[in-house]
Write a protein that holds these residues in place. Structure first.
Motif, PDB file in Angstrom:
ATOM      1  N   PHE A   1       0.861  -1.178   0.000  1.00 52.42           N
ATOM      2  CA  PHE A   1       0.000   0.000   0.000  1.00 52.42           C
ATOM      3  C   PHE A   1       0.892   1.222   0.000  1.00 52.42           C
ATOM      4  N   VAL A   2       0.620   2.131  -0.930  1.00 55.42           N
ATOM      5  CA  VAL A   2       1.469   3.297  -1.108  1.00 55.42           C
ATOM      6  C   VAL A   2       0.590   4.540  -1.136  1.00 55.42           C
ATOM      7  N   GLU A   3       0.982   5.537  -0.346  1.00 59.76           N
ATOM      8  CA  GLU A   3       0.297   6.821  -0.364  1.00 59.76           C
ATOM      9  C   GLU A   3       0.980   7.664  -1.431  1.00 59.76           C
ATOM     10  N   VAL A   4       0.212   8.125  -2.412  1.00 54.64           N
ATOM     11  CA  VAL A   4       0.791   8.799  -3.580  1.00 54.64           C
ATOM     12  C   VAL A   4       0.237  10.217  -3.697  1.00 54.64           C
ATOM     13  N   SER A   5       1.146  11.164  -3.942  1.00 59.73           N
ATOM     14  CA  SER A   5       0.779  12.545  -4.255  1.00 59.73           C
ATOM     15  C   SER A   5       1.408  12.892  -5.599  1.00 59.73           C
ATOM     16  N   VAL A   6       0.657  13.583  -6.436  1.00 62.03           N
ATOM     17  CA  VAL A   6       1.133  13.929  -7.776  1.00 62.03           C
ATOM     18  C   VAL A   6       0.842  15.406  -8.042  1.00 62.03           C
ATOM     19  N   TRP A   7       1.872  16.124  -8.524  1.00 57.99           N
ATOM     20  CA  TRP A   7       1.715  17.526  -8.891  1.00 57.99           C
ATOM     21  C   TRP A   7       2.304  17.760 -10.272  1.00 57.99           C
ATOM     22  N   PRO A   8       1.604  18.508 -11.134  1.00 60.53           N
ATOM     23  CA  PRO A   8       2.180  18.839 -12.442  1.00 60.53           C
ATOM     24  C   PRO A   8       3.252  19.918 -12.307  1.00 60.53           C
ATOM     25  N   VAL A   9       4.233  19.875 -13.210  1.00 63.28           N
ATOM     26  CA  VAL A   9       5.260  20.908 -13.289  1.00 63.28           C
ATOM     27  C   VAL A   9       4.994  21.656 -14.591  1.00 63.28           C
ATOM     28  N   TYR A  10       4.639  22.923 -14.487  1.00 60.30           N
ATOM     29  CA  TYR A  10       4.257  23.704 -15.665  1.00 60.30           C
ATOM     30  C   TYR A  10       5.466  24.396 -16.291  1.00 60.30           C
ATOM     31  N   ASP A  11       5.566  24.274 -17.640  1.00 59.16           N
ATOM     32  CA  ASP A  11       6.614  24.978 -18.370  1.00 59.16           C
ATOM     33  C   ASP A  11       6.286  26.460 -18.439  1.00 59.16           C
ATOM     34  N   ASN A  12       5.028  26.745 -18.670  1.00 56.95           N
ATOM     35  CA  ASN A  12       4.532  28.121 -18.599  1.00 56.95           C
ATOM     36  C   ASN A  12       3.195  28.044 -17.872  1.00 56.95           C
ATOM     37  N   GLU A  13       2.310  28.950 -18.076  1.00 59.23           N
ATOM     38  CA  GLU A  13       1.056  28.944 -17.321  1.00 59.23           C
ATOM     39  C   GLU A  13       0.164  27.746 -17.614  1.00 59.23           C
ATOM     40  N   TYR A  14       0.237  27.171 -18.817  1.00 61.41           N
ATOM     41  CA  TYR A  14      -0.764  26.180 -19.206  1.00 61.41           C
ATOM     42  C   TYR A  14      -0.223  24.823 -19.613  1.00 61.41           C
ATOM     43  N   GLU A  15       1.054  24.711 -19.910  1.00 63.80           N
ATOM     44  CA  GLU A  15       1.578  23.449 -20.423  1.00 63.80           C
ATOM     45  C   GLU A  15       2.399  22.720 -19.374  1.00 63.80           C
ATOM     46  N   THR A  16       2.241  21.416 -19.366  1.00 59.47           N
ATOM     47  CA  THR A  16       3.023  20.596 -18.456  1.00 59.47           C
ATOM     48  C   THR A  16       3.563  19.386 -19.200  1.00 59.47           C
ATOM     49  N   ASN A  17       4.815  19.128 -19.024  1.00 61.12           N
ATOM     50  CA  ASN A  17       5.431  17.964 -19.641  1.00 61.12           C
ATOM     51  C   ASN A  17       5.976  17.011 -18.583  1.00 61.12           C
ATOM     52  N   GLU A  18       5.989  17.469 -17.347  1.00 63.59           N
ATOM     53  CA  GLU A  18       6.555  16.667 -16.281  1.00 63.59           C
ATOM     54  C   GLU A  18       5.652  16.730 -15.057  1.00 63.59           C
ATOM     55  N   ILE A  19       5.855  15.782 -14.156  1.00 64.80           N
ATOM     56  CA  ILE A  19       5.131  15.778 -12.895  1.00 64.80           C
ATOM     57  C   ILE A  19       6.099  15.444 -11.769  1.00 64.80           C
ATOM     58  N   VAL A  20       5.716  15.822 -10.590  1.00 69.05           N
ATOM     59  CA  VAL A  20       6.414  15.378  -9.382  1.00 69.05           C
ATOM     60  C   VAL A  20       5.499  14.328  -8.759  1.00 69.05           C
ATOM     61  N   TYR A  21       6.067  13.170  -8.524  1.00 67.32           N
ATOM     62  CA  TYR A  21       5.318  12.022  -8.021  1.00 67.32           C
ATOM     63  C   TYR A  21       5.990  11.598  -6.721  1.00 67.32           C
ATOM     64  N   ILE A  22       5.278  11.746  -5.619  1.00 67.76           N
ATOM     65  CA  ILE A  22       5.834  11.396  -4.317  1.00 67.76           C
ATOM     66  C   ILE A  22       5.024  10.234  -3.756  1.00 67.76           C
ATOM     67  N   SER A  23       5.731   9.197  -3.357  1.00 64.59           N
ATOM     68  CA  SER A  23       5.033   8.045  -2.780  1.00 64.59           C
ATOM     69  C   SER A  23       5.677   7.652  -1.463  1.00 64.59           C
ATOM     70  N   ARG A  24       4.837   7.127  -0.587  1.00 66.05           N
ATOM     71  CA  ARG A  24       5.294   6.684   0.725  1.00 66.05           C
ATOM     72  C   ARG A  24       4.653   5.336   1.016  1.00 66.05           C
ATOM     73  N   ASP A  25       5.457   4.354   1.317  1.00 64.97           N
ATOM     74  CA  ASP A  25       4.966   3.004   1.596  1.00 64.97           C
ATOM     75  C   ASP A  25       4.284   2.997   2.964  1.00 64.97           C
ATOM     76  N   ILE A  26       2.992   2.727   2.971  1.00 61.70           N
ATOM     77  CA  ILE A  26       2.231   2.680   4.223  1.00 61.70           C
ATOM     78  C   ILE A  26       1.747   1.260   4.529  1.00 61.70           C
ATOM     79  N   THR A  27       2.384   0.273   3.911  1.00 56.85           N
ATOM     80  CA  THR A  27       1.992  -1.120   4.118  1.00 56.85           C
ATOM     81  C   THR A  27       2.041  -1.529   5.588  1.00 56.85           C
ATOM     82  N   PRO A  28       3.123  -1.216   6.318  1.00 59.02           N
ATOM     83  CA  PRO A  28       3.130  -1.623   7.731  1.00 59.02           C
ATOM     84  C   PRO A  28       1.958  -1.037   8.525  1.00 59.02           C
TER      85      PRO A  28
END
Length: 168
Positions: free
Chosen positions: A67-94
Motif C-alpha cells: 500500500f502506497v500513499e501517492v501525491s502527484v503535482w504537475p510541473v508547468y513549463d509556462n502557465e498552461y503546459e506541463t510535460n513533467e510531474i512530481v510524483y511522491i510516494s510513501r509506503d504505508i503497508t506496515p
C-alpha cells in the motif's frame, strides 16, 4: 517515463538508478506493460484528488502487494503546459497491516465477548424470575443483569462503529 528518482524509491524497489531511469512507472511499480488507468487499478496521475494523497497499491519485486500513499503535482513549463510531474510516494503497508490486524482483533473480541455475556444476561434473568430470591439477592441479580445489558450495548455500538468505518 521516469526521468529521476531518489534513493528511497530505489531502495523500496531494490533497483539501481540505471534500471529505473527511462522506464515507465507502471513497469517498475506493478511489473506490467500497460498503464494503470487502463485497468480497474486507477493511475494516481489521472486521479482527481485535489493534490491530496491517494492510497494506491503497488507490487514489489517479489510479488508482494504494498500500500502506497501517492501525491502527484504537475510541473508547468509556462502557465498552461506541463510535460513533467512530481510524483511522491510513501509506503504505508506496515501501517495498513497493523490497522487490519487491530480491526480483526477487535472484531474477534467483540464476537467472543458476546457469547458469555449473553449467558450472564440470560442466567441472571432466569434467576430473577424465581420467587425464592431474597430482596438483597434480587437486587444483586438486577445489578449484574443491568451491567451485562450495558456491556452488550457497548459491544453493539462498537460493532456499529466498525461497520460505519468499513462503509457497511
Amino acid at each position: 517515463e521516469i526521468i529521476d528518482v531518489n534513493q528511497n524509491f530505489l531502495d523500496a524497489h531494490q533497483m539501481s538508478k540505471e534500471e529505473v531511469i527511462g522506464a515507465h512507472c507502471y513497469k517498475i511499480t506493478h511489473g506490467c506493460d500497460e498503464p494503470c488507468h487502463k485497468k480497474d487499478h486507477p493511475c494516481p496521475l489521472y486521479t482527481e484528488n485535489g493534490h491530496k494523497p491517494a492510497v494506491h497499491t503497488h507490487t514489489s519485486s517479489d510479488g508482494e502487494k504494498r500500500f502506497v500513499e501517492v501525491s502527484v503535482w504537475p510541473v508547468y513549463d509556462n502557465e498552461y503546459e506541463t510535460n513533467e510531474i512530481v510524483y511522491i510516494s510513501r509506503d504505508i503497508t506496515p501501517q495498513r497491516r497493523i490497522e487490519q490486524l487491530r480491526n480483526d482483533v477487535e472484531r474477534v473480541v467483540r464476537h467472543d465477548l458476546k457469547s458469555p455475556l449473553n449467558g450472564i444476561i440470560g442466567g441472571t434473568r432466569l434467576l430473577m424470575d424465581y420467587d425464592n430470591s431474597t430482596e438483597e439477592q434480587y437486587s444483586l441479580l438486577e445489578a449484574i443483569h443491568s451491567s451485562g445489558l450495558s456491556v452488550l450495548k457497548m459491544i453493539d455500538n462498537s460493532m456499529d462503529l466498525y461497520k460505519m468505518e468499513a462503509g457497511k
